[in-house]
Design a protein around this motif. Structure first.
Motif, PDB file in Angstrom:
ATOM      1  N   PRO A   1     -20.351  28.713 -26.433  1.00  0.00           N
ATOM      2  CA  PRO A   1     -19.450  28.240 -27.488  1.00  0.00           C
ATOM      3  C   PRO A   1     -18.318  27.390 -26.913  1.00  0.00           C
ATOM      4  O   PRO A   1     -17.779  27.686 -25.845  1.00  0.00           O
ATOM      5  N   VAL A   2     -17.974  26.330 -27.615  1.00  0.00           N
ATOM      6  CA  VAL A   2     -16.911  25.426 -27.167  1.00  0.00           C
ATOM      7  C   VAL A   2     -15.555  26.077 -27.431  1.00  0.00           C
ATOM      8  O   VAL A   2     -15.290  26.560 -28.536  1.00  0.00           O
ATOM      9  N   VAL A   3     -14.705  26.086 -26.400  1.00  0.00           N
ATOM     10  CA  VAL A   3     -13.387  26.712 -26.513  1.00  0.00           C
ATOM     11  C   VAL A   3     -12.321  25.739 -26.014  1.00  0.00           C
ATOM     12  O   VAL A   3     -12.608  24.766 -25.316  1.00  0.00           O
ATOM     13  N   ASP A   4     -11.076  26.034 -26.364  1.00  0.00           N
ATOM     14  CA  ASP A   4      -9.948  25.253 -25.858  1.00  0.00           C
ATOM     15  C   ASP A   4      -9.631  25.658 -24.430  1.00  0.00           C
ATOM     16  O   ASP A   4      -9.634  26.844 -24.088  1.00  0.00           O
ATOM     17  N   ASP A   5      -9.344  24.670 -23.587  1.00  0.00           N
ATOM     18  CA  ASP A   5      -8.788  24.913 -22.267  1.00  0.00           C
ATOM     19  C   ASP A   5      -7.263  24.877 -22.396  1.00  0.00           C
ATOM     20  O   ASP A   5      -6.730  24.756 -23.498  1.00  0.00           O
ATOM     21  N   ASP A   6      -6.555  24.969 -21.271  1.00  0.00           N
ATOM     22  CA  ASP A   6      -5.092  24.948 -21.312  1.00  0.00           C
ATOM     23  C   ASP A   6      -4.515  23.539 -21.227  1.00  0.00           C
ATOM     24  O   ASP A   6      -3.314  23.350 -21.440  1.00  0.00           O
ATOM     25  N   ILE A   7      -5.338  22.543 -20.903  1.00  0.00           N
ATOM     26  CA  ILE A   7      -4.838  21.189 -20.648  1.00  0.00           C
ATOM     27  C   ILE A   7      -4.604  20.467 -21.969  1.00  0.00           C
ATOM     28  O   ILE A   7      -5.514  20.363 -22.794  1.00  0.00           O
ATOM     29  N   PRO A   8      -3.399  19.938 -22.213  1.00  0.00           N
ATOM     30  CA  PRO A   8      -3.152  19.178 -23.443  1.00  0.00           C
ATOM     31  C   PRO A   8      -4.043  17.941 -23.517  1.00  0.00           C
ATOM     32  O   PRO A   8      -4.414  17.360 -22.488  1.00  0.00           O
ATOM     33  N   ASN A   9      -4.380  17.541 -24.746  1.00  0.00           N
ATOM     34  CA  ASN A   9      -5.181  16.342 -24.953  1.00  0.00           C
ATOM     35  C   ASN A   9      -4.848  15.752 -26.313  1.00  0.00           C
ATOM     36  O   ASN A   9      -4.928  16.445 -27.323  1.00  0.00           O
ATOM     37  N   PRO A  10      -4.478  14.468 -26.365  1.00  0.00           N
ATOM     38  CA  PRO A  10      -4.052  13.862 -27.628  1.00  0.00           C
ATOM     39  C   PRO A  10      -5.183  13.238 -28.436  1.00  0.00           C
ATOM     40  O   PRO A  10      -4.929  12.423 -29.321  1.00  0.00           O
ATOM     41  N   GLY A  11      -6.438  13.620 -28.124  1.00  0.00           N
ATOM     42  CA  GLY A  11      -7.575  12.946 -28.735  1.00  0.00           C
ATOM     43  C   GLY A  11      -7.893  11.690 -27.954  1.00  0.00           C
ATOM     44  O   GLY A  11      -7.936  10.589 -28.503  1.00  0.00           O
ATOM     45  N   SER A  12      -8.115  11.844 -26.655  1.00  0.00           N
ATOM     46  CA  SER A  12      -8.394  10.699 -25.788  1.00  0.00           C
ATOM     47  C   SER A  12      -9.381  11.111 -24.706  1.00  0.00           C
ATOM     48  O   SER A  12      -9.482  12.285 -24.337  1.00  0.00           O
ATOM     49  N   GLY A  13     -10.097  10.118 -24.177  1.00  0.00           N
ATOM     50  CA  GLY A  13     -11.136  10.376 -23.196  1.00  0.00           C
ATOM     51  C   GLY A  13     -10.590  10.858 -21.864  1.00  0.00           C
ATOM     52  O   GLY A  13      -9.440  10.600 -21.491  1.00  0.00           O
ATOM     53  N   LEU A  14     -11.445  11.554 -21.114  1.00  0.00           N
ATOM     54  CA  LEU A  14     -11.106  12.076 -19.796  1.00  0.00           C
ATOM     55  C   LEU A  14     -12.361  12.035 -18.938  1.00  0.00           C
ATOM     56  O   LEU A  14     -13.465  11.826 -19.434  1.00  0.00           O
ATOM     57  N   GLU A  15     -12.185  12.235 -17.637  1.00  0.00           N
ATOM     58  CA  GLU A  15     -13.355  12.396 -16.769  1.00  0.00           C
ATOM     59  C   GLU A  15     -13.009  13.342 -15.632  1.00  0.00           C
ATOM     60  O   GLU A  15     -11.870  13.376 -15.151  1.00  0.00           O
ATOM     61  N   VAL A  16     -14.024  14.114 -15.198  1.00  0.00           N
ATOM     62  CA  VAL A  16     -13.852  15.098 -14.134  1.00  0.00           C
ATOM     63  C   VAL A  16     -14.999  14.954 -13.144  1.00  0.00           C
ATOM     64  O   VAL A  16     -16.136  14.665 -13.530  1.00  0.00           O
ATOM     65  N   ILE A  17     -14.694  15.121 -11.847  1.00  0.00           N
ATOM     66  CA  ILE A  17     -15.721  15.083 -10.805  1.00  0.00           C
ATOM     67  C   ILE A  17     -15.422  16.157  -9.764  1.00  0.00           C
ATOM     68  O   ILE A  17     -14.296  16.638  -9.648  1.00  0.00           O
ATOM     69  N   ARG A  18     -16.451  16.512  -9.010  1.00  0.00           N
ATOM     70  CA  ARG A  18     -16.283  17.401  -7.863  1.00  0.00           C
ATOM     71  C   ARG A  18     -16.124  16.544  -6.614  1.00  0.00           C
ATOM     72  O   ARG A  18     -16.910  15.616  -6.380  1.00  0.00           O
ATOM     73  N   LEU A  19     -15.116  16.845  -5.808  1.00  0.00           N
ATOM     74  CA  LEU A  19     -14.830  16.065  -4.614  1.00  0.00           C
ATOM     75  C   LEU A  19     -15.554  16.626  -3.397  1.00  0.00           C
ATOM     76  O   LEU A  19     -16.023  17.768  -3.398  1.00  0.00           O
TER      77      LEU A  19
END
Length: 399
Positions: A292-310
């Motif tokens: 199930p999709v849940v909220d994380d703690d990071i604020p988001n104003p309705g805008s795109g993001l990207e995440v990668i593993r370093l």
């Protein structure tokens, strides 16, 4: 290439990533202009070149002149090329391009052609270059469309979730929006039962994800449904299947990262009701089914993001860390696979209304340095794509 640039490159390659000194450099890829420039994606090609694409035109889905443009930075050089055309479906808006290099070393460009000037009429297209080396635009050797076929199970899952959401609508929305919410769920239920509607309108945003050097996962979302899904191929892109949907109120534009135990995590933009937070879901079966999709703690104003593993094992996320406005764009680092994000440094940090910096694309190059492109605009100055190049130590240093 200037001698200083050669020296910096040699030092970067020779010094272990953890011992490098912090550095940061940035530039506009071209001067800000009145045309709309948005939705960029950056990749490192097998020969070390950098390639960036974005969409450009007089608007977005309603402007039939929108096309996909690109620029290239040859390995060992300090300058970007002139702009060139990457894709143009004549007479239709071409939006939301993304790229990736598959295990065979082929470059893929994926984007959506908007058939009837509404996002839910998006048609997912792609081109492949078997050998993307050279100058200017890659030479495309294959092109096709990607149409998903979510089946009756999709409709059943959406209907079941609509039943549950209707029962708790007063917990999701304020009283004055209750009827609006019920009408929204009724429309979602109807569209999920429509075979044509559920097959069209799926759009790209961030890099596709290659799992275990074989499975290709293309994160997709629909503005018609306001949730996400994955297109999955286990045969190099010859055939595709749809994952189970990641049903939510507005969790779109998913970006994928993998935990050490193999779990996939999808982080999503929040287009739903408050609180405005990055949304999150997990898959333990290679992207086919999702929690199930849940909220994380990071604020988001309705805008795109990207995440990668370093390469270091840390995760890096680039996002607008606000509940409203795109005037701040931050790089976050986590050393515990997203449980906390201990480090933050801003690529842009302006007062509200002073500018908009959004839709980031991030990669880590073979030399360990990080490359980010994003949409940049300021009132009275126009818009362009901005490029930033830095290392992990720069983020760890903090503002």
């Amino acid at each position: 290439m200037r001698a200083g640039g050669v020296l910096m490159l040699l030092l970067t390659l020779a010094v272990p990533a953890g011992a490098q000194k912090p550095f940061y450099e940035s530039q506009h890829l071209f001067p800000p202009e009145r045309w709309h420039n948005h939705g960029s994606c950056i990749v490192e090609l097998p020969n070390g070149d950098l390639l960036v694409c974005w969409y450009n035109g007089s608007g977005e889905r309603t402007a039939d002149d929108v096309k996909v443009e690109g620029m290239r930075k040859r390995k060992g050089t300090t300058k970007w090329s002139e702009r060139f055309l990457m894709a143009d479906t004549i007479g239709f808006p071409d939006c939301n391009p993304c790229m990736f290099v598959d295990p065979q070393g082929r470059l893929w460009l994926m984007w959506v052609a908007i058939i009837a000037n509404q996002w839910h009429t998006a048609l997912l297209r792609y081109q492949i270059s078997d050998n993307p080396r050279g100058t200017g635009a890659p030479r495309w050797t294959h092109s096709d469309i990607l149409i998903l076929k979510p089946g009756e199970e999709f409709a059943e899952m959406v209907a079941k979730q609509c039943d549950e959401d209707e029962k708790r609508i007063d917990q999701i929305l304020p009283p004055e929006r209750r009827q609006e919410g019920l009408a929204y769920l009724a429309e979602r239920r109807k569209n999920a039962a429509d075979k044509y509607f559920r097959r069209m309108g799926w759009m790209t945003r961030v890099h596709p994800f290659v799992l275990n050097n074989k499975r290709i996962i293309v994160p997709l979302y629909s503005d018609g449904f306001d949730f996400s899904i994955m297109a999955i191929s286990d045969d190099g892109g010859r055939t595709w299947q749809a994952s189970r949907p990641l049903i939510s109120f507005g969790g779109v534009q998913p970006s994928l990262v993998q935990k050490r135990d193999g779990t996939l995590v999808a982080y999503m933009r929040d287009n739903g009701p408050p609180p405005q937070r990055v949304m999150r879901s997990e898959s333990r079966d290679g992207g086919m089914t999702w929690s199930p999709v849940v909220d994380d703690d990071i604020p988001n104003p309705g805008s795109g993001l990207e995440v990668i593993r370093l390469q270091s094992g840390r995760w890096a996320m680039v996002c607008n860390d606000t509940e409203q406005g795109r005037h701040r764009l931050a790089v976050l680092l986590s050393d515990d696979e997203g449980r906390t994000w201990k480090w933050k440094r801003y690529l842009e940090n302006d007062p509200p209304g002073a500018g908009s910096y959004s839709y980031p694309s991030i990669i880590q190059a073979k030399d360990g340095t990080l490359h980010v492109t994003y949409s940049w605009s300021q009132p009275g100055k126009g818009s362009c794509i901005k490029y930033a190049h830095f290392n992990e130590q720069w983020v760890l240093q903090g503002d």
